[in-house]
Enzyme design. Structure first.
Site, PDB file in Angstrom:
ATOM      1  N   ARG A  91      14.310  -6.873  11.671  1.00 28.85           N
ATOM      2  CA  ARG A  91      13.541  -6.068  12.625  1.00 28.85           C
ATOM      3  C   ARG A  91      12.469  -6.938  13.282  1.00 28.85           C
ATOM      4  NH1 ARG A  91      13.518  -1.825   8.331  1.00 28.85           N
ATOM      5  NH2 ARG A  91      14.962  -0.190   8.975  1.00 28.85           N
ATOM      6  N   ARG A 150      12.965  -9.672   4.938  1.00 34.22           N
ATOM      7  CA  ARG A 150      13.626  -8.362   4.970  1.00 34.22           C
ATOM      8  C   ARG A 150      14.780  -8.373   5.968  1.00 34.22           C
ATOM      9  NH1 ARG A 150       8.436  -4.476   5.897  1.00 34.22           N
ATOM     10  NH2 ARG A 150       7.451  -4.659   3.865  1.00 34.22           N
ATOM     11  N   ARG A 195     -10.149   1.505   9.568  1.00 38.63           N
ATOM     12  CA  ARG A 195      -9.574   0.186   9.855  1.00 38.63           C
ATOM     13  C   ARG A 195     -10.637  -0.822  10.272  1.00 38.63           C
ATOM     14  NH1 ARG A 195      -3.840  -0.093  10.547  1.00 38.63           N
ATOM     15  NH2 ARG A 195      -3.010   1.972  10.934  1.00 38.63           N
ATOM     16  N   LYS A 240       0.834  -1.219   0.000  1.00 36.40           N
ATOM     17  CA  LYS A 240       0.000   0.000   0.000  1.00 36.40           C
ATOM     18  C   LYS A 240       0.863   1.261   0.000  1.00 36.40           C
ATOM     19  CE  LYS A 240      -2.450  -0.915   3.734  1.00 36.40           C
ATOM     20  NZ  LYS A 240      -1.790  -2.164   4.124  1.00 36.40           N
ATOM     21  N   ARG A 253      -0.017  -9.840  13.002  1.00 40.42           N
ATOM     22  CA  ARG A 253      -0.556  -8.646  12.340  1.00 40.42           C
ATOM     23  C   ARG A 253      -1.595  -9.036  11.277  1.00 40.42           C
ATOM     24  NH1 ARG A 253       4.268  -5.132  10.200  1.00 40.42           N
ATOM     25  NH2 ARG A 253       2.612  -3.629   9.768  1.00 40.42           N
TER      26      ARG A 253
END
Length: 216
Positions: A156, A123, A88, A13, A167
């Site tokens: 991270r 990542r 949301r 997004k 999430r």
């Protein structure tokens, strides 16, 4: 062009928001930025938000809607706006509709969970410089080391697989119902376009798919 972007965390997004705000000359409005600006400016809504936060409470949907209305009345929103991270939840979407805040298009960037987990858990970051890599899509020259300094790369906390899964669970429970909500809105209201794009395609192809539906 008044746009809402929907999609799971890691669906891309942010990348599309940057593209759309440039293309249509509209600001990206994030609730976090709005809150900070309103509190700093000492507006009525800002004072109410600060009082809630100081008391350790969540800022209510009513306050957020008030902030959105204040924000979209500003000059830089004359061409429209892109709402980032809001609504949301279904109550927030209802509140937005009931407040008469107009939306031209809702864009859903669809990416399967397993692809998101692969994207995010792969990542790696060099914290000192902010450089980021991906073990599959953009690997460093030497595994686990920053290209420039040779220092260690880290994963991270937000990108750890179990955190990503948590999430995604929150997204499916709270935000995914907005997909059906806005599809219904679009079916009832010809002024709202519902656009679904395949977020696993190349970034340029995702951009083209969105623009072909939105028009110039």
């Amino acid at each position: 062009m008044r746009i809402i972007l929907l999609g799971a965390p890691g669906a891309g997004k942010g990348t599309q928001a940057q593209f759309l705000t440039k293309k249509y000359n509209i600001p990206q409005i994030s609730t976090g930025d709005m809150l900070r600006a309103a509190i700093k400016a000492g507006t009525e809504m800002g004072k109410m938000a600060k009082a809630a936060m100081d008391a350790g409470q969540l800022v209510t949907d009513d306050i957020i809607i008030g902030l959105v209305k204040d924000r979209i009345a500003q000059d830089d929103c004359k061409n429209g706006y892109l709402l980032d991270g809001f609504p949301r939840t279904l109550p927030q979407a209802d509140a937005l509709t009931n407040a008469g805040i107009e939306i031209d298009a809702v864009i859903e960037i669809d990416v399967p969970d397993e692809e998101i987990v692969k994207r995010m858990s792969g990542r790696r970051a060099h914290l000192a410089s902010g450089r980021t890599y991906h073990i599959v899509y953009n690997p460093p020259k030497v595994e686990g080391k920053d290209d420039e300094t040779g220092e260690d790369l880290v994963q991270r906390d937000d990108d750890k697989e179990e955190v990503v899964q948590d999430r995604l669970k929150v997204y499916h429970e709270q935000t995914e119902p907005l997909i059906d909500y806005y599809k219904e809105q679009s079916a009832k209201n010809p002024n709202i376009k519902y656009i679904r794009v395949d977020g696993t395609a190349d970034i340029a192809d995702v951009e083209k798919a969105i623009v072909s539906e939105l028009g110039d």
